[in-house]
Design a protein around this motif. Structure first.
Motif, mmCIF file in Angstrom:
data_model
loop_
_atom_site.group_PDB
_atom_site.id
_atom_site.type_symbol
_atom_site.label_atom_id
_atom_site.label_comp_id
_atom_site.label_asym_id
_atom_site.label_seq_id
_atom_site.Cartn_x
_atom_site.Cartn_y
_atom_site.Cartn_z
ATOM 1 N N ARG A 1 0.834 -1.208 0.000
ATOM 2 C CA ARG A 1 0.000 0.000 0.000
ATOM 3 C C ARG A 1 0.867 1.256 0.000
ATOM 4 N NH1 ARG A 1 -3.097 -3.300 3.522
ATOM 5 N NH2 ARG A 1 -2.031 -2.406 5.325
ATOM 6 N N ALA A 2 1.932 1.247 0.795
ATOM 7 C CA ALA A 2 2.809 2.419 0.862
ATOM 8 C C ALA A 2 3.495 2.661 -0.483
ATOM 9 C CB ALA A 2 3.846 2.233 1.968
ATOM 10 N N VAL A 3 3.948 1.601 -1.139
ATOM 11 C CA VAL A 3 4.609 1.756 -2.436
ATOM 12 C C VAL A 3 3.615 2.283 -3.471
ATOM 13 C CG1 VAL A 3 5.747 0.531 -4.337
ATOM 14 C CG2 VAL A 3 6.409 0.045 -1.983
ATOM 15 N N VAL A 4 2.391 1.742 -3.495
ATOM 16 C CA VAL A 4 1.374 2.216 -4.437
ATOM 17 C C VAL A 4 1.092 3.694 -4.180
ATOM 18 C CG1 VAL A 4 -1.078 2.048 -5.051
ATOM 19 C CG2 VAL A 4 0.322 -0.025 -4.910
ATOM 20 N N ARG A 5 0.951 4.063 -2.925
ATOM 21 C CA ARG A 5 0.694 5.465 -2.577
ATOM 22 C C ARG A 5 1.837 6.360 -3.059
ATOM 23 N NH1 ARG A 5 2.572 7.410 2.143
ATOM 24 N NH2 ARG A 5 2.013 9.535 2.550
#
Length: 177
Positions: free
Chosen positions: A72-76
């Motif tokens: 999720r952090a990488v996508v964000r």
């Protein structure tokens, strides 16, 4: 085969199995997150890059349970970088080169008028409030997961979501009135 080679092979097999399971479980939710954060047509590429980064950095995770938050952090972060690039490109592009965003038939079918109004109001919120609300209400994450994804404290998550909901309500009430 040496024992080190067998251990390495077993580790890589476990990693591949875990990532395959994460892909099946989270892919569609991560694409929705990327689209909601403004990635639109690049959403699938962003999610693919996130899974590549996970595979590459698997050994750096605190534990396998941290993988979903990492994704999720990488996508964000990738969606943010994409938006920054678009803003800069549009700033320097000639006006005739900037075409309106064309949504696919699927995207149009998914959004009715009320949903479009909410999305429009969401996009007008400050970035942190927007992200906190998306992660909480769209992705159904716990406050601790949101905090990990955004790199902030749980208290800050509570503050951003509370202020975001208040502001969103105000904007939508103005629209109805």
């Amino acid at each position: 085969m040496t024992s080190a080679l067998i251990l390495r092979s077993t580790h890589e097999s476990d990693r591949s199995t875990a990532i395959a399971h994460l892909f099946v479980t989270y892919r569609s939710r991560l694409i929705k997150l990327a689209v909601t954060l403004g990635a639109d047509s690049d959403a699938e590429d962003i999610v693919a890059e996130a899974f590549y980064q996970l595979h590459k950095n698997w050994d750096d995770l605190r534990s396998p349970e941290a993988a979903a938050g990492y994704l999720r952090a990488v996508v964000r972060n990738l969606a943010r970088m994409r938006l920054r690039r678009l803003v800069i490109a549009r700033r320097y592009a000639e006006p005739r080169l900037c075409e309106p965003v064309v949504r696919s038939a699927e995207q149009q079918a998914l959004l009715n008028n009320d949903q479009r109004a909410v999305v429009k109001a969401l996009r007008r919120l400050p970035r942190r409030q927007f992200e906190a609300l998306i992660l909480k209400h769209w992705m159904n994450l716990k406050e601790s997961e949101i905090a990990e994804t955004m790199g902030i404290s749980v208290g800050a998550v509570k503050s951003h979501t509370s202020r975001g909901i208040t502001r969103l309500s105000q904007m939508l009430e103005t629209r109805v009135a």
